[in-house]
Design a protein around this motif. Structure first.
Motif, short mmCIF file in Angstrom:
data_model
loop_
_atom_site.label_atom_id
_atom_site.label_comp_id
_atom_site.label_asym_id
_atom_site.label_seq_id
_atom_site.Cartn_x
_atom_site.Cartn_y
_atom_site.Cartn_z
N SER A 76 0.83 -1.19 0.00
CA SER A 76 0.00 0.00 0.00
C SER A 76 0.87 1.25 0.00
O SER A 76 1.91 1.30 0.66
N VAL A 77 0.42 2.28 -0.72
CA VAL A 77 1.17 3.55 -0.70
C VAL A 77 0.70 4.47 0.43
O VAL A 77 1.30 5.52 0.66
N TYR A 78 -0.35 4.08 1.14
CA TYR A 78 -0.89 4.95 2.19
C TYR A 78 0.14 5.33 3.25
O TYR A 78 0.21 6.50 3.64
N PRO A 79 0.97 4.40 3.74
CA PRO A 79 1.97 4.81 4.74
C PRO A 79 2.92 5.88 4.23
O PRO A 79 3.40 6.72 5.01
N TYR A 80 3.20 5.89 2.93
CA TYR A 80 4.10 6.91 2.38
C TYR A 80 3.44 8.28 2.33
O TYR A 80 4.10 9.31 2.42
N LEU A 81 2.12 8.29 2.18
CA LEU A 81 1.41 9.57 2.27
C LEU A 81 1.44 10.08 3.71
O LEU A 81 1.66 11.27 3.95
N GLY A 84 5.05 11.47 4.93
CA GLY A 84 5.62 12.61 4.23
C GLY A 84 6.44 12.26 3.00
O GLY A 84 6.89 13.16 2.28
N THR A 85 6.62 10.97 2.72
CA THR A 85 7.41 10.57 1.56
C THR A 85 6.82 11.11 0.26
O THR A 85 7.55 11.40 -0.69
N LEU A 86 5.50 11.27 0.21
CA LEU A 86 4.84 11.72 -1.01
C LEU A 86 4.57 13.22 -1.02
O LEU A 86 3.84 13.73 -1.90
N ASP A 87 5.17 13.97 -0.09
CA ASP A 87 4.95 15.42 -0.05
C ASP A 87 5.37 16.08 -1.36
O ASP A 87 4.70 17.01 -1.84
N GLY A 88 6.46 15.62 -1.93
CA GLY A 88 6.91 16.19 -3.20
C GLY A 88 5.93 15.93 -4.32
O GLY A 88 5.76 16.77 -5.22
N TYR A 210 1.63 -0.61 -5.10
CA TYR A 210 2.82 -0.65 -5.95
C TYR A 210 3.64 -1.88 -5.57
O TYR A 210 3.46 -2.43 -4.47
N PRO A 211 4.57 -2.32 -6.42
CA PRO A 211 5.38 -3.48 -6.08
C PRO A 211 6.07 -3.32 -4.73
O PRO A 211 6.59 -2.25 -4.39
N GLY A 216 9.98 3.82 -0.66
CA GLY A 216 9.06 4.95 -0.73
C GLY A 216 9.50 6.00 -1.73
O GLY A 216 8.69 6.57 -2.48
N GLU A 217 10.81 6.25 -1.77
CA GLU A 217 11.34 7.23 -2.71
C GLU A 217 11.14 6.77 -4.15
O GLU A 217 10.86 7.58 -5.04
#
Length: 226
Positions: A76-81, A84-88, A210-211, A216-217
């Motif tokens: 899941s990409v939710y933890p990256y949101l 802050g990993t997805l702030d950019g 995502y795979p 996260g980056e």
């Protein structure tokens, strides 16, 4: 699993709020705006309105797909949101969109939210894992549905029905990855629950995977590339 129960309830509330709507065997109208405020580069095929990945295609272009298109180990990409990993990514969207970065973050908070942090698909078996437990089921194709969104574009949900497995595993799963013919998916939005028709009306909550071997980056870089 807690999230599966919450998602079933959330989808039911959403459907009740929309009111009853007729869903045909092959196409349904979604009364809310499309829930994916992002574009993808899965296909470079275009018609007069836009690309297939943006939701502009003819019905005859849509082809059946097998579960193997989504085989693999997914995160899941939710933890990256959340961290802050997805702030950019949110800042980039704000530069090119009609919302502030904070407004985009709130939009994706609703879309991505889930505690099902890992999905593994192998053969006909699909495993759903959260921090505490894993449930699994065997699934077979239940066709696909073409959805028409409020803003005029369309999407395809590829539907799979549970034929055996844990009782807590959802009866139906529906994939949306902006691809409309057989191809290996690079990421996808997944809808799950026990009511096939109710799930088709869900356009605001779309847990995204995502795979699992990407950092996260790397996920953020993939999103920016689209």
């Amino acid at each position: 699993m807690q999230n599966i129960k919450l998602q079933r309830l959330g989808a039911l509330v959403f459907a009740l709020a929309l009111g009853a709507s007729g869903v045909s065997a092959h196409e349904t109208g979604a009364t809310a705006a499309e829930g994916h405020d992002h574009s993808h580069s899965h296909s470079h095929d275009h018609d007069a309105k836009g690309s297939i990945s943006e939701g502009y295609f003819e019905n005859e272009q849509v082809k059946p797909r097998e579960l193997s298109d989504w085989a693999g180990n997914w995160q899941s990409v939710y933890p990256y949101l959340q961290d802050g990993t997805l702030d950019g990514v949110m800042a980039h969207k704000a530069e090119h969109g009609d919302k502030t970065a904070e407004e985009y973050r709130a939009y994706y908070e609703t879309g991505y939210k889930t505690d099902t942090n890992r999905i593994v698909i192998e053969g006909d078996r699909v495993e759903f894992s959260d921090a505490d437990s894993t449930v699994a089921g065997q699934y077979q194709s239940d066709g696909h549905e073409i959805l028409t969104y409020e803003k005029g574009n369309r999407g395809v949900r590829y539907v799979f029905r549970k034929v055996s497995g844990d009782e807590a595993a959802p009866a139906f799963i529906q994939f949306s990855d902006h691809i409309i013919a057989p191809a290996k998916s690079g990421h996808y939005h997944l809808y799950w629950g026990d009511d096939r028709q109710v799930l088709l009306e869900e356009v605001t909550h779309w847990p995204t995977y995502y795979p699992a071997d990407l950092t996260g980056e790397q996920v953020a870089k993939e999103m920016l590339a689209h």
